[in-house]
Motif scaffolding. Sequence first.
Motif, PDB file in Angstrom:
ATOM      1  N   ARG A   1       0.817  -1.218   0.000  1.00 27.30           N
ATOM      2  CA  ARG A   1       0.000   0.000   0.000  1.00 27.30           C
ATOM      3  C   ARG A   1       0.851   1.269   0.000  1.00 27.30           C
ATOM      4  O   ARG A   1       0.323   2.367  -0.145  1.00 27.30           O
ATOM      5  N   LEU A   2       2.150   1.128   0.182  1.00 25.33           N
ATOM      6  CA  LEU A   2       3.041   2.287   0.275  1.00 25.33           C
ATOM      7  C   LEU A   2       3.877   2.424  -0.988  1.00 25.33           C
ATOM      8  O   LEU A   2       4.529   1.478  -1.426  1.00 25.33           O
ATOM      9  N   GLN A   3       3.860   3.634  -1.561  1.00 24.11           N
ATOM     10  CA  GLN A   3       4.795   4.001  -2.620  1.00 24.11           C
ATOM     11  C   GLN A   3       5.808   4.978  -2.034  1.00 24.11           C
ATOM     12  O   GLN A   3       5.433   5.903  -1.313  1.00 24.11           O
ATOM     13  N   GLN A   4       7.085   4.767  -2.342  1.00 25.07           N
ATOM     14  CA  GLN A   4       8.146   5.575  -1.753  1.00 25.07           C
ATOM     15  C   GLN A   4       8.869   6.367  -2.834  1.00 25.07           C
ATOM     16  O   GLN A   4       9.297   5.812  -3.841  1.00 25.07           O
ATOM     17  N   ARG A   5       8.997   7.678  -2.576  1.00 25.58           N
ATOM     18  CA  ARG A   5       9.685   8.575  -3.496  1.00 25.58           C
ATOM     19  C   ARG A   5      10.853   9.217  -2.741  1.00 25.58           C
ATOM     20  O   ARG A   5      10.666  10.174  -1.980  1.00 25.58           O
ATOM     21  N   PHE A   6      12.053   8.680  -2.935  1.00 32.39           N
ATOM     22  CA  PHE A   6      13.226   9.193  -2.240  1.00 32.39           C
ATOM     23  C   PHE A   6      14.065  10.059  -3.177  1.00 32.39           C
ATOM     24  O   PHE A   6      13.950   9.976  -4.404  1.00 32.39           O
ATOM     25  N   GLY A   7      14.921  10.890  -2.563  1.00 28.27           N
ATOM     26  CA  GLY A   7      15.816  11.737  -3.341  1.00 28.27           C
ATOM     27  C   GLY A   7      15.113  12.822  -4.118  1.00 28.27           C
ATOM     28  O   GLY A   7      15.618  13.289  -5.147  1.00 28.27           O
ATOM     29  N   VAL A   8      13.974  13.281  -3.620  1.00 25.66           N
ATOM     30  CA  VAL A   8      13.153  14.250  -4.353  1.00 25.66           C
ATOM     31  C   VAL A   8      13.714  15.669  -4.218  1.00 25.66           C
ATOM     32  O   VAL A   8      13.503  16.510  -5.081  1.00 25.66           O
ATOM     33  N   GLY A   9      14.435  15.932  -3.127  1.00 23.04           N
ATOM     34  CA  GLY A   9      14.903  17.293  -2.884  1.00 23.04           C
ATOM     35  C   GLY A   9      13.796  18.170  -2.331  1.00 23.04           C
ATOM     36  O   GLY A   9      12.789  17.681  -1.818  1.00 23.04           O
TER      37      GLY A   9
ATOM     38  N   VAL B   1       2.167  17.719  -5.017  1.00 27.38           N
ATOM     39  CA  VAL B   1       3.548  17.928  -4.587  1.00 27.38           C
ATOM     40  C   VAL B   1       4.432  17.913  -5.826  1.00 27.38           C
ATOM     41  O   VAL B   1       4.441  16.925  -6.580  1.00 27.38           O
ATOM     42  N   HIS B   2       5.154  19.022  -6.053  1.00 22.63           N
ATOM     43  CA  HIS B   2       6.066  19.147  -7.190  1.00 22.63           C
ATOM     44  C   HIS B   2       7.502  19.273  -6.694  1.00 22.63           C
ATOM     45  O   HIS B   2       7.751  19.846  -5.612  1.00 22.63           O
ATOM     46  N   ASP B   3       8.439  18.794  -7.483  1.00 20.48           N
ATOM     47  CA  ASP B   3       9.843  18.984  -7.133  1.00 20.48           C
ATOM     48  C   ASP B   3      10.327  20.341  -7.633  1.00 20.48           C
ATOM     49  O   ASP B   3       9.539  21.146  -8.183  1.00 20.48           O
ATOM     50  N   GLU B   4      11.615  20.608  -7.459  1.00 20.32           N
ATOM     51  CA  GLU B   4      12.156  21.933  -7.803  1.00 20.32           C
ATOM     52  C   GLU B   4      12.080  22.211  -9.298  1.00 20.32           C
ATOM     53  O   GLU B   4      12.040  23.371  -9.711  1.00 20.32           O
ATOM     54  N   GLN B   5      12.040  21.165 -10.097  1.00 22.35           N
ATOM     55  CA  GLN B   5      11.956  21.349 -11.550  1.00 22.35           C
ATOM     56  C   GLN B   5      10.510  21.466 -12.030  1.00 22.35           C
ATOM     57  O   GLN B   5      10.254  21.639 -13.227  1.00 22.35           O
ATOM     58  N   GLY B   6       9.561  21.384 -11.088  1.00 25.97           N
ATOM     59  CA  GLY B   6       8.160  21.503 -11.450  1.00 25.97           C
ATOM     60  C   GLY B   6       7.485  20.194 -11.809  1.00 25.97           C
ATOM     61  O   GLY B   6       6.298  20.178 -12.155  1.00 25.97           O
ATOM     62  N   ALA B   7       8.211  19.093 -11.727  1.00 24.20           N
ATOM     63  CA  ALA B   7       7.617  17.789 -12.046  1.00 24.20           C
ATOM     64  C   ALA B   7       6.694  17.348 -10.911  1.00 24.20           C
ATOM     65  O   ALA B   7       7.011  17.530  -9.725  1.00 24.20           O
ATOM     66  N   LEU B   8       5.562  16.759 -11.263  1.00 24.64           N
ATOM     67  CA  LEU B   8       4.618  16.270 -10.263  1.00 24.64           C
ATOM     68  C   LEU B   8       5.178  15.004  -9.621  1.00 24.64           C
ATOM     69  O   LEU B   8       5.497  14.030 -10.297  1.00 24.64           O
ATOM     70  N   VAL B   9       5.266  15.030  -8.283  1.00 24.95           N
ATOM     71  CA  VAL B   9       5.792  13.891  -7.523  1.00 24.95           C
ATOM     72  C   VAL B   9       4.663  13.031  -6.983  1.00 24.95           C
ATOM     73  O   VAL B   9       4.737  11.802  -6.972  1.00 24.95           O
ATOM     74  N   ALA B  10       3.586  13.682  -6.497  1.00 24.72           N
ATOM     75  CA  ALA B  10       2.479  12.931  -5.890  1.00 24.72           C
ATOM     76  C   ALA B  10       1.228  13.789  -5.896  1.00 24.72           C
ATOM     77  O   ALA B  10       1.291  15.033  -5.879  1.00 24.72           O
ATOM     78  N   ARG B  11       0.081  13.100  -5.881  1.00 22.22           N
ATOM     79  CA  ARG B  11      -1.223  13.771  -5.874  1.00 22.22           C
ATOM     80  C   ARG B  11      -2.189  12.941  -5.035  1.00 22.22           C
ATOM     81  O   ARG B  11      -2.322  11.738  -5.251  1.00 22.22           O
ATOM     82  N   ALA B  12      -2.858  13.580  -4.066  1.00 20.72           N
ATOM     83  CA  ALA B  12      -3.805  12.868  -3.203  1.00 20.72           C
ATOM     84  C   ALA B  12      -4.674  13.891  -2.492  1.00 20.72           C
ATOM     85  O   ALA B  12      -4.297  15.065  -2.346  1.00 20.72           O
ATOM     86  N   PRO B  13      -5.839  13.466  -1.984  1.00 24.26           N
ATOM     87  CA  PRO B  13      -6.711  14.412  -1.291  1.00 24.26           C
ATOM     88  C   PRO B  13      -6.192  14.852   0.081  1.00 24.26           C
ATOM     89  O   PRO B  13      -6.607  15.891   0.594  1.00 24.26           O
ATOM     90  N   ASN B  14      -5.282  14.061   0.654  1.00 20.46           N
ATOM     91  CA  ASN B  14      -4.773  14.356   1.990  1.00 20.46           C
ATOM     92  C   ASN B  14      -3.255  14.463   1.962  1.00 20.46           C
ATOM     93  O   ASN B  14      -2.583  13.661   1.297  1.00 20.46           O
ATOM     94  N   LEU B  15      -2.746  15.437   2.693  1.00 19.58           N
ATOM     95  CA  LEU B  15      -1.298  15.662   2.771  1.00 19.58           C
ATOM     96  C   LEU B  15      -0.916  15.807   4.234  1.00 19.58           C
ATOM     97  O   LEU B  15      -1.497  16.624   4.967  1.00 19.58           O
ATOM     98  N   ILE B  16       0.067  15.017   4.660  1.00 24.22           N
ATOM     99  CA  ILE B  16       0.526  15.035   6.049  1.00 24.22           C
ATOM    100  C   ILE B  16       1.953  15.566   6.080  1.00 24.22           C
ATOM    101  O   ILE B  16       2.855  14.999   5.451  1.00 24.22           O
ATOM    102  N   LEU B  17       2.138  16.646   6.798  1.00 23.83           N
ATOM    103  CA  LEU B  17       3.459  17.252   6.954  1.00 23.83           C
ATOM    104  C   LEU B  17       4.156  16.595   8.140  1.00 23.83           C
ATOM    105  O   LEU B  17       3.779  16.809   9.290  1.00 23.83           O
ATOM    106  N   ALA B  18       5.168  15.791   7.845  1.00 22.28           N
ATOM    107  CA  ALA B  18       5.934  15.103   8.886  1.00 22.28           C
ATOM    108  C   ALA B  18       7.422  15.327   8.651  1.00 22.28           C
ATOM    109  O   ALA B  18       8.247  14.470   8.959  1.00 22.28           O
ATOM    110  N   ASN B  19       7.742  16.483   8.121  1.00 22.77           N
ATOM    111  CA  ASN B  19       9.108  16.800   7.706  1.00 22.77           C
ATOM    112  C   ASN B  19       9.787  17.791   8.632  1.00 22.77           C
ATOM    113  O   ASN B  19      10.649  18.562   8.225  1.00 22.77           O
ATOM    114  N   GLY B  20       9.401  17.777   9.909  1.00 23.35           N
ATOM    115  CA  GLY B  20      10.083  18.596  10.895  1.00 23.35           C
ATOM    116  C   GLY B  20      10.053  20.070  10.561  1.00 23.35           C
ATOM    117  O   GLY B  20       9.048  20.603  10.062  1.00 23.35           O
TER     118      GLY B  20
END
Length: 568
Positions: free
Chosen positions: A335-343, A356-375
């Motif tokens: 059930r988990l997809q992992q996207r590492f090294g996104v910057g 969620v887009h990376d610095e180059q504007g590419a779409l990384v992920a899309r969902a109705p809910n977003l959880i900020l757990a990045n300190g």
Amino acid sequence: MDYRDAWCTQAHYTVFDSDYGDGASFRVLADVWRTDPHRSPHLHVIALCTQSEPDCLLPGFHRIPQPEPGLTLDLLNAPIDTALGQLAARVDLFRLHGIENAGAEFARALARVAAPQARLLGQGLTAEQVAALEVQGFVFEPCSEADRLAGKQKARFASRKPRPPQPPAPERRAIVLGAGIAGSAACERLCARGWEVTLVERHEKPAMEASGNRAGIFMPLVSRDDNIPTRLTRAAYLYALRHWERLGGIGPGRSIEGDACGVLQLARDPGHAEVQRAIAASGALPAGFAEWLEQPQAEALLGLPAPDGGWLFRQGGWARPGSVCEAMLAACGGRLQQRFGVGSVRIAREDGHWLVHDEQGALVARAPNLILANGAGAIQLPHAAPLPLTTMRGQVSHLPADMLPALPVVLCREAYLTPPSNGVVSAGATYDLDDNPELSPASHEENLERLRGLLSDPQAAQGAPLQGRVGFRCIAPDRLPLVGRVPDFDAAGSTERLRDVPRHPGLYALLGYASRGLIWAGWAAELLAAQLEGEPLPLESALVDALDPARFVLRARRTSRGPQAEES
């Protein structure tokens, strides 16, 4: 009654039992649920217990993990009126027994958590209790002669008072930002409930920042007034112990690297020791949880001076946070997809979804809910920027084990010292205001000075090489985590109550764990997952409010309003 007729049409079925006893009635109910092919997917039992019962030794709410993901048990160690007053739930069935001496004040709080058409099974209810429940909207059925002789009563909740609407079922897809211990726990708790989760991490692998230390300490707090931080930490610590066991356990050959070797927290001075003795003498804390050791006992355990004694937390110890992350992520399965090294990323809300887009504007992920757990990285995002989070540098020193006595337990006071692991002892950690990511000789020396104080040996670790690790803690002004929906500061207006604070739709926080991320993480993620699912919450309402990120909206308003009042 036949529970199967009651729960077969419901996605969640919640039972409140006023007397857990030895747990036999819970086990019978769970067995009926397991064997019913038409059962509700989720059975949630909330039961009152007392300190004399082995599963419930400490005050507060306790979530007890069960083998099946659809079965939940919460044990509440509190009087019935207090427990119901602090319960956030929608109960379908009440089993009331063993409360003849509880008075009738609980009836209002019980009605508050009753689902429409909730059923009530009573035994031995007094006439006063029946009358109080009737006032609150319970309609009692005529009793058969057999039931009357046995003191049994049946009722259904039929109040016409307006009820809060049942929130719609969530769309079970989420993005989690951050693969440290907070984000890993969020993934695990959501995937356990059937959610599809995308984990987005700027580094190449998990636990690369504050969660990357060799050792984190797990232990509770003790205080004379059993204040909110103490109660929250106790709940988190006890949940962590149970949760880790379900993940595969801690220790050699198990899923989590570490050792539940115990923690000895030394008293600071004779005055501090006297306060701790008074807490121990109250008898509120069982020895298995926290045991006060006087000087001879503490020194016999350590083989070192302990002039003022200390608390022994036998279930405490140390764990490598990265291994906890690994165990939680492994439990997520497919059930988990992992996207590492996104910057670095940017976020936006569009058509009911978070992007969620990376610095180059590419779409990384899309969902109705977003959880900020990045300190502290969360405050780089505009929606979370107003949250009053700061970073504090922490440097841990890694010392050759042969330079120090081999401790049987983690030793701590203002700092901590672990037993050796792979030839290395961890000592620390500093609280520095600078943002230097490199090892600092001054911070190293500070760790060594505190270590010498712990060991009562001014020559300990002389000449220890500068080795260790630097991390940055994410800290809120009140040193409590932020768990829940992210507030919209700009839209708050003159809001006076937490429940009225506007929120960013679908945006949630798991932030501000400071130095206790190891024990906060699983329990805070469980709380957030329960909120998202509309389940009964695993914590008293007052403590849930103490963690709500919107508390800072109200504090900001009060702070800004104060000077204005003085000027007028």
